[in-house]
Motif scaffolding. Structure first.
Motif, short mmCIF file in Angstrom:
data_model
loop_
_atom_site.label_atom_id
_atom_site.label_comp_id
_atom_site.label_asym_id
_atom_site.label_seq_id
_atom_site.Cartn_x
_atom_site.Cartn_y
_atom_site.Cartn_z
N VAL A 172 -13.22 7.92 2.18
CA VAL A 172 -12.60 6.68 1.70
C VAL A 172 -12.58 6.74 0.18
O VAL A 172 -13.60 7.01 -0.46
CB VAL A 172 -13.36 5.44 2.18
CG1 VAL A 172 -12.75 4.18 1.60
CG2 VAL A 172 -13.38 5.37 3.70
N ASP A 198 2.07 5.06 0.97
CA ASP A 198 2.05 5.84 2.22
C ASP A 198 1.21 7.08 1.95
O ASP A 198 1.74 8.14 1.61
CB ASP A 198 3.47 6.21 2.63
CG ASP A 198 3.52 6.91 3.96
OD1 ASP A 198 2.55 6.79 4.73
OD2 ASP A 198 4.52 7.59 4.24
N VAL A 239 -7.86 4.03 0.22
CA VAL A 239 -7.20 4.96 1.13
C VAL A 239 -8.28 5.68 1.94
O VAL A 239 -9.27 6.15 1.37
CB VAL A 239 -6.35 6.00 0.37
CG1 VAL A 239 -5.69 6.96 1.35
CG2 VAL A 239 -5.31 5.32 -0.49
N ARG A 240 -8.06 5.77 3.25
CA ARG A 240 -8.92 6.59 4.12
C ARG A 240 -8.15 7.82 4.51
O ARG A 240 -7.02 7.75 4.97
CB ARG A 240 -9.34 5.84 5.39
CG ARG A 240 -10.27 6.70 6.27
CD ARG A 240 -10.62 6.02 7.57
NE ARG A 240 -9.48 5.89 8.45
CZ ARG A 240 -9.02 6.85 9.25
NH1 ARG A 240 -9.57 8.04 9.26
NH2 ARG A 240 -7.97 6.62 10.03
N SER A 241 -8.79 8.97 4.31
CA SER A 241 -8.23 10.25 4.71
C SER A 241 -9.32 10.99 5.48
O SER A 241 -10.29 11.46 4.88
CB SER A 241 -7.78 11.05 3.48
OG SER A 241 -7.21 12.28 3.87
N ASP A 264 -4.67 8.49 6.01
CA ASP A 264 -4.53 7.99 7.37
C ASP A 264 -4.29 6.48 7.40
O ASP A 264 -3.60 5.96 8.27
CB ASP A 264 -5.78 8.34 8.20
CG ASP A 264 -5.96 9.85 8.32
OD1 ASP A 264 -4.96 10.55 8.51
OD2 ASP A 264 -7.10 10.32 8.21
N GLU A 265 -4.90 5.79 6.44
CA GLU A 265 -4.74 4.34 6.31
C GLU A 265 -4.85 3.99 4.84
O GLU A 265 -5.57 4.65 4.09
CB GLU A 265 -5.85 3.59 7.06
CG GLU A 265 -5.85 3.77 8.55
CD GLU A 265 -7.01 3.01 9.18
OE1 GLU A 265 -6.78 1.89 9.64
OE2 GLU A 265 -8.13 3.56 9.18
N ALA A 266 -4.17 2.92 4.43
CA ALA A 266 -4.25 2.48 3.04
C ALA A 266 -4.05 0.98 2.98
O ALA A 266 -3.32 0.39 3.79
CB ALA A 266 -3.21 3.19 2.19
N VAL A 267 -4.70 0.36 2.01
CA VAL A 267 -4.54 -1.07 1.75
C VAL A 267 -4.52 -1.26 0.24
O VAL A 267 -5.15 -0.49 -0.50
CB VAL A 267 -5.68 -1.90 2.41
CG1 VAL A 267 -7.03 -1.56 1.82
CG2 VAL A 267 -5.41 -3.39 2.31
N ALA A 291 0.84 -1.20 0.00
CA ALA A 291 0.00 0.00 0.00
C ALA A 291 0.88 1.25 0.00
O ALA A 291 1.94 1.27 0.62
CB ALA A 291 -0.91 0.01 1.22
#
Length: 72
Positions: free
Chosen positions: A43, A14, A37-39, A17-20, A12
């Protein structure tokens, strides 16, 4: 007999806030690549498909640029 689809984890980016990231490969068919990706409360799903026998990849530069625009 139905085609067999295999899911594989991918690296994933960078971003947010989160990524897959993961890929799906269907035997004898195309390959698909996904990045989620969640920011904050948003989403975003990035998706690309490749032709038969080709690898699919979501460009990291594209994900980074789009997520940066969410913060603007």
């Amino acid at each position: 007999m139905p085609a067999r689809t295999t899911a594989k984890a991918a690296t994933a980016p960078d971003a947010g806030d989160e990524a897959v990231a993961f890929g799906l490969e269907t035997q004898g068919d195309s390959a698909d690549a996904f990045v989620v990706v969640r920011s904050g409360a948003t989403v975003v799903l990035f998706y690309t498909a490749a032709g038969t026998g080709s690898a699919a990849e979501v460009p990291t530069e594209l994900v980074t640029a789009q997520i940066r625009k969410l913060g603007a």
